[in-house]
Design an enzyme around this catalytic site. Structure first.
Site, PDB file in Angstrom:
ATOM      1  N   ASN A  77      66.642  35.597  91.347  1.00 34.63           N
ATOM      2  CA  ASN A  77      66.505  34.319  92.435  1.00 34.63           C
ATOM      3  C   ASN A  77      65.115  33.787  91.924  1.00 34.63           C
ATOM      4  O   ASN A  77      65.101  32.523  92.087  1.00 34.63           O
ATOM      5  CB  ASN A  77      66.422  34.946  93.612  1.00 34.63           C
ATOM      6  CG  ASN A  77      67.760  35.094  94.228  1.00 34.63           C
ATOM      7  OD1 ASN A  77      68.590  34.142  94.500  1.00 34.63           O
ATOM      8  ND2 ASN A  77      68.118  36.446  94.378  1.00 34.63           N
TER       9      ASN A  77
ATOM     10  N   LEU B 111      56.508  41.723 105.978  1.00 39.30           N
ATOM     11  CA  LEU B 111      55.235  41.018 106.648  1.00 39.30           C
ATOM     12  C   LEU B 111      54.988  40.970 108.060  1.00 39.30           C
ATOM     13  O   LEU B 111      55.911  40.968 108.601  1.00 39.30           O
ATOM     14  CB  LEU B 111      55.492  39.682 105.978  1.00 39.30           C
ATOM     15  CG  LEU B 111      55.584  39.206 104.597  1.00 39.30           C
ATOM     16  CD1 LEU B 111      55.503  37.857 104.177  1.00 39.30           C
ATOM     17  CD2 LEU B 111      54.320  39.714 103.603  1.00 39.30           C
TER      18      LEU B 111
ATOM     19  N   HIS C  29      68.447  36.697 102.309  1.00 36.04           N
ATOM     20  CA  HIS C  29      69.205  37.777 102.583  1.00 36.04           C
ATOM     21  C   HIS C  29      70.584  37.797 102.182  1.00 36.04           C
ATOM     22  O   HIS C  29      71.248  36.989 102.323  1.00 36.04           O
ATOM     23  CB  HIS C  29      69.142  38.189 104.280  1.00 36.04           C
ATOM     24  CG  HIS C  29      69.730  39.461 104.660  1.00 36.04           C
ATOM     25  ND1 HIS C  29      68.772  40.543 104.513  1.00 36.04           N
ATOM     26  CD2 HIS C  29      70.925  39.747 105.149  1.00 36.04           C
ATOM     27  CE1 HIS C  29      69.518  41.576 105.107  1.00 36.04           C
ATOM     28  NE2 HIS C  29      70.665  40.982 105.447  1.00 36.04           N
TER      29      HIS C  29
ATOM     30  N   GLU D  72      58.575  37.243 113.536  1.00 36.93           N
ATOM     31  CA  GLU D  72      58.062  38.650 113.767  1.00 36.93           C
ATOM     32  C   GLU D  72      58.987  39.855 113.521  1.00 36.93           C
ATOM     33  O   GLU D  72      58.855  40.935 113.325  1.00 36.93           O
ATOM     34  CB  GLU D  72      57.481  38.791 115.007  1.00 36.93           C
ATOM     35  CG  GLU D  72      56.493  37.600 115.697  1.00 36.93           C
ATOM     36  CD  GLU D  72      55.032  38.414 115.055  1.00 36.93           C
ATOM     37  OE1 GLU D  72      54.820  39.507 114.980  1.00 36.93           O
ATOM     38  OE2 GLU D  72      54.245  37.436 114.991  1.00 36.93           O
TER      39      GLU D  72
ATOM     40  N   ASP E  63      64.798  39.880 109.632  1.00 32.78           N
ATOM     41  CA  ASP E  63      65.830  39.105 109.225  1.00 32.78           C
ATOM     42  C   ASP E  63      66.210  38.426 110.720  1.00 32.78           C
ATOM     43  O   ASP E  63      67.428  38.002 110.825  1.00 32.78           O
ATOM     44  CB  ASP E  63      66.974  40.225 108.769  1.00 32.78           C
ATOM     45  CG  ASP E  63      66.861  40.766 107.669  1.00 32.78           C
ATOM     46  OD1 ASP E  63      65.755  40.306 106.780  1.00 32.78           O
ATOM     47  OD2 ASP E  63      67.047  41.985 107.440  1.00 32.78           O
TER      48      ASP E  63
HETATM   49  C1  GAR Z   1      68.907  39.606  96.474  1.00 26.02           C
HETATM   50  O1  GAR Z   1      70.463  39.989  96.633  1.00 26.02           O
HETATM   51  C2  GAR Z   1      68.536  39.427  97.901  1.00 26.02           C
HETATM   52  O2  GAR Z   1      69.209  38.804  98.759  1.00 26.02           O
HETATM   53  C3  GAR Z   1      68.113  40.911  98.341  1.00 26.02           C
HETATM   54  O3  GAR Z   1      67.403  41.317  97.209  1.00 26.02           O
HETATM   55  C4  GAR Z   1      68.168  40.915  95.914  1.00 26.02           C
HETATM   56  C5  GAR Z   1      67.226  40.638  95.086  1.00 26.02           C
HETATM   57  O4  GAR Z   1      67.696  40.140  93.680  1.00 26.02           O
HETATM   58  N1  GAR Z   1      67.023  41.103  99.534  1.00 26.02           N
HETATM   59  C6  GAR Z   1      67.385  41.910 100.477  1.00 26.02           C
HETATM   60  O5  GAR Z   1      68.048  42.746 100.437  1.00 26.02           O
HETATM   61  C7  GAR Z   1      66.233  41.612 101.546  1.00 26.02           C
HETATM   62  N2  GAR Z   1      66.597  42.155 102.683  1.00 26.02           N
HETATM   63  P1  GAR Z   1      66.908  39.576  92.597  1.00 26.02           P
HETATM   64  O6  GAR Z   1      65.595  40.512  92.607  1.00 26.02           O
HETATM   65  O7  GAR Z   1      67.677  39.535  91.625  1.00 26.02           O
HETATM   66  O8  GAR Z   1      66.462  38.137  93.105  1.00 26.02           O
END
Ligand code: GAR
Length: 214
Positions: free
Chosen positions: A15, A108, A124, A162, A165
């Site tokens: 991402n 955080l 998420h 706070e 998600d």
């Molecule tokens: C993503 O799928 C994101 O939605 C998830 O981690 C992945 C990171 O992918 N985030 C969570 O689960 C946060 N609760 P990436 O490192 O390839 O961007």
């Protein structure tokens, strides 16, 4: 003035790469979509884990890449607070206007949430408010979605508050769950949607921030 963005990561950083590519191709450039856009640039990337590929992606793009690991000697609440404060200091140092949690797995809390209220976004891999909260990350999310027999899933970008998600949703993108899907196949299709969603959300936030300024 252009919005400096601080991107927080914990892993592969696909991402982050979508954001780097979007910046390179002018998606965050001033005036691209309308004359009031101030534009945005990735000012720095911070990982809470050393050696992850996301850091390499940042360095290859010429973006400062920092590692700030949680202090495992501290109890949970202090640990989160202390890491959050170090990240706040970095955000101030880079004069960040927007903090982006792009696959960032630490929580955080404290001052950063107040100082950056409405200016921290999280990605998420599910359709919140379902399948979020403590412990819901990575493949665990997709396994839970499959076990529940959901017909659809997707990704959510929301403002960070706070809770875990729980903040107001900025945007979601959906996919259909196919028969025979596994956590891996779901994750792969959702990742593709995330790469679009995160760029859209950042463009949206740049506009919102500019509106607030005026
Ligand atoms: C993503 O799928 C994101 O939605 C998830 O981690 C992945 C990171 O992918 N985030 C969570 O689960 C946060 N609760 P990436 O490192 O390839 O961007």
């Amino acid at each position: 003035m252009s919005v400096n963005m601080l991107v927080l990561v914990s892993g592969n950083g696909s991402n982050l790469q979508a954001l780097i590519d979007a910046e390179k191709t002018g998606r965050f450039s001033a005036g691209r979509a309308n004359n009031y856009s101030p534009g945005g640039r990735i000012a720095a990337v911070v990982s809470d884990r050393p050696g992850v590929y996301a850091l390499q992606r940042a360095r290859s793009a010429g973006i400062p890449a920092l590692t700030e690991e949680p202090d495992r000697g501290l109890p949970k609440t202090e640990r989160r607070g202390e890491l959050s404060f170090r990240i706040l200091r970095i955000a101030r140092e880079y004069q960040a206007g927007l903090v982006i949690l792009a696959g960032f797995l630490s929580i955080l809390q404290g001052e950063i949430l107040r100082e950056y209220e409405g200016r921290i976004i999280n990605l998420h891999p599910a359709l919140l408010p379902k399948y979020g909260g403590p412990g819901m990350y990575g493949s665990r999310v997709h396994e839970t979605v499959l076990a529940a027999g959901e017909k659809e899933s997707g990704c959510t970008i929301h403002l960070v508050d706070e809770g875990t998600d729980t903040g107001p949703v900025l945007l979601q993108r959906k996919i259909l769950v196919h028969p025979g899907d596994t956590a891996e196949s779901l994750a792969e299709r959702i990742h593709r949607e995330e790469h679009i969603a995160i760029v859209e959300a950042v463009v949206l936030m740049i506009f919102k921030l500019k509106e607030k300024e005026n």
